[in-house]
Design a protein around this motif. Structure first.
Motif, PDB file in Angstrom:
ATOM      1  N   PHE A  65       0.848  -1.191   0.000  1.00 35.21           N
ATOM      2  CA  PHE A  65       0.000   0.000   0.000  1.00 35.21           C
ATOM      3  C   PHE A  65       0.880   1.237   0.000  1.00 35.21           C
ATOM      4  O   PHE A  65       1.705   1.417   0.903  1.00 35.21           O
ATOM      5  CB  PHE A  65      -0.908  -0.004   1.237  1.00 35.21           C
ATOM      6  CG  PHE A  65      -1.919   1.118   1.266  1.00 35.21           C
ATOM      7  CD1 PHE A  65      -3.059   1.056   0.471  1.00 35.21           C
ATOM      8  CD2 PHE A  65      -1.735   2.227   2.073  1.00 35.21           C
ATOM      9  CE1 PHE A  65      -3.991   2.086   0.490  1.00 35.21           C
ATOM     10  CE2 PHE A  65      -2.653   3.256   2.104  1.00 35.21           C
ATOM     11  CZ  PHE A  65      -3.795   3.189   1.306  1.00 35.21           C
ATOM     12  N   CYS A  66       0.743   2.057  -1.021  1.00 36.10           N
ATOM     13  CA  CYS A  66       1.544   3.281  -1.154  1.00 36.10           C
ATOM     14  C   CYS A  66       3.043   3.000  -1.033  1.00 36.10           C
ATOM     15  O   CYS A  66       3.790   3.779  -0.436  1.00 36.10           O
ATOM     16  CB  CYS A  66       1.113   4.319  -0.120  1.00 36.10           C
ATOM     17  SG  CYS A  66      -0.524   5.018  -0.398  1.00 36.10           S
ATOM     18  N   GLY A  67       3.466   1.882  -1.573  1.00 37.31           N
ATOM     19  CA  GLY A  67       4.883   1.535  -1.537  1.00 37.31           C
ATOM     20  C   GLY A  67       5.361   0.961  -0.217  1.00 37.31           C
ATOM     21  O   GLY A  67       6.551   0.690  -0.060  1.00 37.31           O
ATOM     22  N   LEU A 110      -3.605   3.831   6.175  1.00 37.82           N
ATOM     23  CA  LEU A 110      -3.700   5.231   5.762  1.00 37.82           C
ATOM     24  C   LEU A 110      -2.779   6.111   6.599  1.00 37.82           C
ATOM     25  O   LEU A 110      -2.035   6.937   6.070  1.00 37.82           O
ATOM     26  CB  LEU A 110      -5.137   5.731   5.872  1.00 37.82           C
ATOM     27  CG  LEU A 110      -6.064   5.446   4.688  1.00 37.82           C
ATOM     28  CD1 LEU A 110      -6.304   3.957   4.511  1.00 37.82           C
ATOM     29  CD2 LEU A 110      -7.390   6.175   4.860  1.00 37.82           C
ATOM     30  N   GLY A 111      -2.840   5.929   7.909  1.00 42.67           N
ATOM     31  CA  GLY A 111      -1.992   6.716   8.788  1.00 42.67           C
ATOM     32  C   GLY A 111      -0.522   6.483   8.519  1.00 42.67           C
ATOM     33  O   GLY A 111       0.278   7.422   8.485  1.00 42.67           O
ATOM     34  N   ALA A 112      -0.147   5.223   8.302  1.00 40.83           N
ATOM     35  CA  ALA A 112       1.249   4.902   8.018  1.00 40.83           C
ATOM     36  C   ALA A 112       1.703   5.557   6.721  1.00 40.83           C
ATOM     37  O   ALA A 112       2.819   6.094   6.637  1.00 40.83           O
ATOM     38  CB  ALA A 112       1.430   3.385   7.937  1.00 40.83           C
ATOM     39  N   ALA A 113       0.845   5.522   5.701  1.00 39.66           N
ATOM     40  CA  ALA A 113       1.226   6.080   4.404  1.00 39.66           C
ATOM     41  C   ALA A 113       1.404   7.589   4.469  1.00 39.66           C
ATOM     42  O   ALA A 113       2.331   8.138   3.854  1.00 39.66           O
ATOM     43  CB  ALA A 113       0.182   5.707   3.355  1.00 39.66           C
ATOM     44  N   VAL A 114       0.543   8.284   5.211  1.00 43.39           N
ATOM     45  CA  VAL A 114       0.702   9.732   5.359  1.00 43.39           C
ATOM     46  C   VAL A 114       1.957  10.040   6.180  1.00 43.39           C
ATOM     47  O   VAL A 114       2.743  10.926   5.836  1.00 43.39           O
ATOM     48  CB  VAL A 114      -0.550  10.355   6.009  1.00 43.39           C
ATOM     49  CG1 VAL A 114      -0.292  11.815   6.376  1.00 43.39           C
ATOM     50  CG2 VAL A 114      -1.740  10.267   5.053  1.00 43.39           C
ATOM     51  N   ALA A 115       2.148   9.299   7.262  1.00 41.53           N
ATOM     52  CA  ALA A 115       3.312   9.534   8.121  1.00 41.53           C
ATOM     53  C   ALA A 115       4.617   9.219   7.406  1.00 41.53           C
ATOM     54  O   ALA A 115       5.664   9.793   7.736  1.00 41.53           O
ATOM     55  CB  ALA A 115       3.193   8.695   9.394  1.00 41.53           C
ATOM     56  N   ALA A 116       4.590   8.333   6.432  1.00 44.25           N
ATOM     57  CA  ALA A 116       5.796   8.035   5.659  1.00 44.25           C
ATOM     58  C   ALA A 116       6.195   9.202   4.769  1.00 44.25           C
ATOM     59  O   ALA A 116       7.358   9.330   4.375  1.00 44.25           O
ATOM     60  CB  ALA A 116       5.577   6.780   4.808  1.00 44.25           C
ATOM     61  N   ARG A 137       1.268  -2.322  15.561  1.00 38.28           N
ATOM     62  CA  ARG A 137       2.533  -2.773  14.975  1.00 38.28           C
ATOM     63  C   ARG A 137       2.906  -1.924  13.763  1.00 38.28           C
ATOM     64  O   ARG A 137       4.058  -1.537  13.592  1.00 38.28           O
ATOM     65  CB  ARG A 137       2.434  -4.249  14.578  1.00 38.28           C
ATOM     66  CG  ARG A 137       2.243  -5.211  15.740  1.00 38.28           C
ATOM     67  CD  ARG A 137       2.608  -6.640  15.343  1.00 38.28           C
ATOM     68  NE  ARG A 137       1.901  -7.068  14.143  1.00 38.28           N
ATOM     69  CZ  ARG A 137       0.687  -7.606  14.128  1.00 38.28           C
ATOM     70  NH1 ARG A 137       0.028  -7.761  15.273  1.00 38.28           N
ATOM     71  NH2 ARG A 137       0.120  -7.989  13.000  1.00 38.28           N
ATOM     72  N   ASN A 138       1.913  -1.642  12.920  1.00 42.35           N
ATOM     73  CA  ASN A 138       2.211  -0.900  11.696  1.00 42.35           C
ATOM     74  C   ASN A 138       2.557   0.562  11.944  1.00 42.35           C
ATOM     75  O   ASN A 138       3.321   1.160  11.176  1.00 42.35           O
ATOM     76  CB  ASN A 138       1.015  -0.988  10.745  1.00 42.35           C
ATOM     77  CG  ASN A 138       0.887  -2.353  10.088  1.00 42.35           C
ATOM     78  OD1 ASN A 138       1.883  -2.979   9.730  1.00 42.35           O
ATOM     79  ND2 ASN A 138      -0.336  -2.825   9.946  1.00 42.35           N
ATOM     80  N   LEU A 139       2.000   1.149  12.987  1.00 42.35           N
ATOM     81  CA  LEU A 139       2.225   2.568  13.245  1.00 42.35           C
ATOM     82  C   LEU A 139       3.357   2.834  14.229  1.00 42.35           C
ATOM     83  O   LEU A 139       3.775   3.987  14.383  1.00 42.35           O
ATOM     84  CB  LEU A 139       0.933   3.221  13.753  1.00 42.35           C
ATOM     85  CG  LEU A 139      -0.254   3.166  12.779  1.00 42.35           C
ATOM     86  CD1 LEU A 139      -1.413   3.998  13.305  1.00 42.35           C
ATOM     87  CD2 LEU A 139       0.148   3.630  11.394  1.00 42.35           C
ATOM     88  N   ALA A 140       3.859   1.793  14.868  1.00 42.06           N
ATOM     89  CA  ALA A 140       4.958   1.974  15.825  1.00 42.06           C
ATOM     90  C   ALA A 140       6.172   2.670  15.209  1.00 42.06           C
ATOM     91  O   ALA A 140       6.770   3.552  15.848  1.00 42.06           O
ATOM     92  CB  ALA A 140       5.361   0.628  16.432  1.00 42.06           C
ATOM     93  N   PRO A 141       6.576   2.354  13.965  1.00 42.18           N
ATOM     94  CA  PRO A 141       7.746   3.031  13.395  1.00 42.18           C
ATOM     95  C   PRO A 141       7.557   4.535  13.222  1.00 42.18           C
ATOM     96  O   PRO A 141       8.539   5.269  13.083  1.00 42.18           O
ATOM     97  CB  PRO A 141       7.917   2.344  12.026  1.00 42.18           C
ATOM     98  CG  PRO A 141       7.249   1.021  12.170  1.00 42.18           C
ATOM     99  CD  PRO A 141       6.097   1.272  13.075  1.00 42.18           C
ATOM    100  N   TYR A 142       6.318   4.999  13.247  1.00 43.54           N
ATOM    101  CA  TYR A 142       6.037   6.428  13.051  1.00 43.54           C
ATOM    102  C   TYR A 142       5.629   7.111  14.358  1.00 43.54           C
ATOM    103  O   TYR A 142       5.191   8.259  14.345  1.00 43.54           O
ATOM    104  CB  TYR A 142       4.923   6.593  12.016  1.00 43.54           C
ATOM    105  CG  TYR A 142       5.207   5.845  10.740  1.00 43.54           C
ATOM    106  CD1 TYR A 142       6.112   6.342   9.803  1.00 43.54           C
ATOM    107  CD2 TYR A 142       4.600   4.612  10.476  1.00 43.54           C
ATOM    108  CE1 TYR A 142       6.399   5.639   8.643  1.00 43.54           C
ATOM    109  CE2 TYR A 142       4.891   3.908   9.318  1.00 43.54           C
ATOM    110  CZ  TYR A 142       5.788   4.417   8.414  1.00 43.54           C
ATOM    111  OH  TYR A 142       6.081   3.718   7.272  1.00 43.54           O
ATOM    112  N   GLY A 143       5.780   6.389  15.461  1.00 40.79           N
ATOM    113  CA  GLY A 143       5.420   6.949  16.752  1.00 40.79           C
ATOM    114  C   GLY A 143       3.924   7.106  16.936  1.00 40.79           C
ATOM    115  O   GLY A 143       3.481   7.898  17.781  1.00 40.79           O
ATOM    116  N   GLY A 144       3.141   6.368  16.169  1.00 42.38           N
ATOM    117  CA  GLY A 144       1.691   6.488  16.241  1.00 42.38           C
ATOM    118  C   GLY A 144       1.104   5.842  17.485  1.00 42.38           C
ATOM    119  O   GLY A 144       1.634   4.859  18.003  1.00 42.38           O
TER     120      GLY A 144
END
Length: 273
Positions: A65-67, A110-116, A137-144
């Protein structure tokens, strides 16, 4: 950098097995499975799961998703490629340090893609416990931060009136039309992630009604709809006090309704680069 060895398998055998079961993109799916599995036995087990009808994303445990490679657990809504258009529209108006909320987040794609793309303060919420675990798990790298609960009720009060960008890919399939969905969605994805009520807009109405209260002045709401639903969703947003527009992408077959809370906030009604 070391690369995990590809399991020693006869790819052609698995391609034929997948093709016989009705997989249109059998070669691509076989390559994804082989590239994900740890050994030949796991390849065989994954192929059998796919042949039985399990969505490919559940079989391999992720979706593109979004790369990004977004982890997807069984029972969690699978992000669709057309929703990448919603992300692209949201990124246009998102600035560094904005407060971004992914409401009804599912996997948090969606949140991960915007935060990326932008360094933001990221929050998400979902009513399904499996989705909350997956999104964390998916948002942890972005501090979500991910909350469990029903739409805005899940969010901390301090975000009220402070949300710059609200992503809400809420269910929009009319209840009577769920039976017409492909089996992969109808049989495996939770109906709460698909069922939008009699006209598909029940959850959207709830989101729009709360958006003015939770958005900052000039804040943005993005939702995905079908083409025929978009004018009604536009009217719902307008009735709730938002300025609204409909944007489409013919290549992806995607329609997004974009609402803006009136006010003198940062970038109100504008689109950045």
């Amino acid at each position: 950098m070391s690369v995990s060895p590809v399991p020693a398998v006869d790819l052609g055998v698995f391609v034929e097995r997948l093709r016989a079961s009705g997989c249109v993109f059998a070669e691509d799916e076989a390559e994804l499975i082989v590239g994900t599995a740890r050994d030949a036995a796991e390849v065989a087990a994954m192929v059998e799961q796919r042949v039985a009808g399990l969505p490919l994303e559940y079989v391999v445990g992720w979706a593109s998703f979004c790369g990004l490679r977004i982890g997807v657990d069984a029972g969690v809504f699978i992000p669709r490629r057309r929703t990448e258009f919603l992300v692209a529209e949201a990124v246009k108006v998102t600035a560094p340090r904005d407060v971004v909320v992914d409401l009804g987040c599912g996997s948090g794609a969606l949140g991960a893609a915007v935060a990326a793309e932008r360094e933001v303060s990221l929050y998400a919420a979902d009513i399904e416990p499996a989705a909350v675990r997956c999104a964390r798990r998916n948002l942890a790298p972005y501090g979500g931060t991910v909350y469990g609960g029903d739409l805005f009720a899940a969010l901390p009060a301090r975000l009220r009136g402070a949300v710059d960008v609200l992503l809400a890919n809420v269910p929009y399939v009319p209840t009577d039309e769920i039976r017409l969905l492909p089996p992969e969605a109808r049989l495996y994805e939770p109906h709460v992630t698909l069922d939008g009520g009699p006209d598909g807009l029940a959850t959207l109405r709830r989101v729009a009604a709360g958006a003015v209260e939770w958005l900052a002045p000039g804040g943005h709401l993005f939702v995905e709809m079908s083409e025929w639903q978009a004018p009604v969703a536009h009217a719902v947003m307008t009735e709730c006090g938002l300025d609204a527009e409909i944007v489409t992408d013919d290549d992806l077959g995607a329609t997004v309704v974009h609402g803006i809370r009136p006010g003198a906030g940062r970038a109100a009604g504008t689109r950045g680069g």
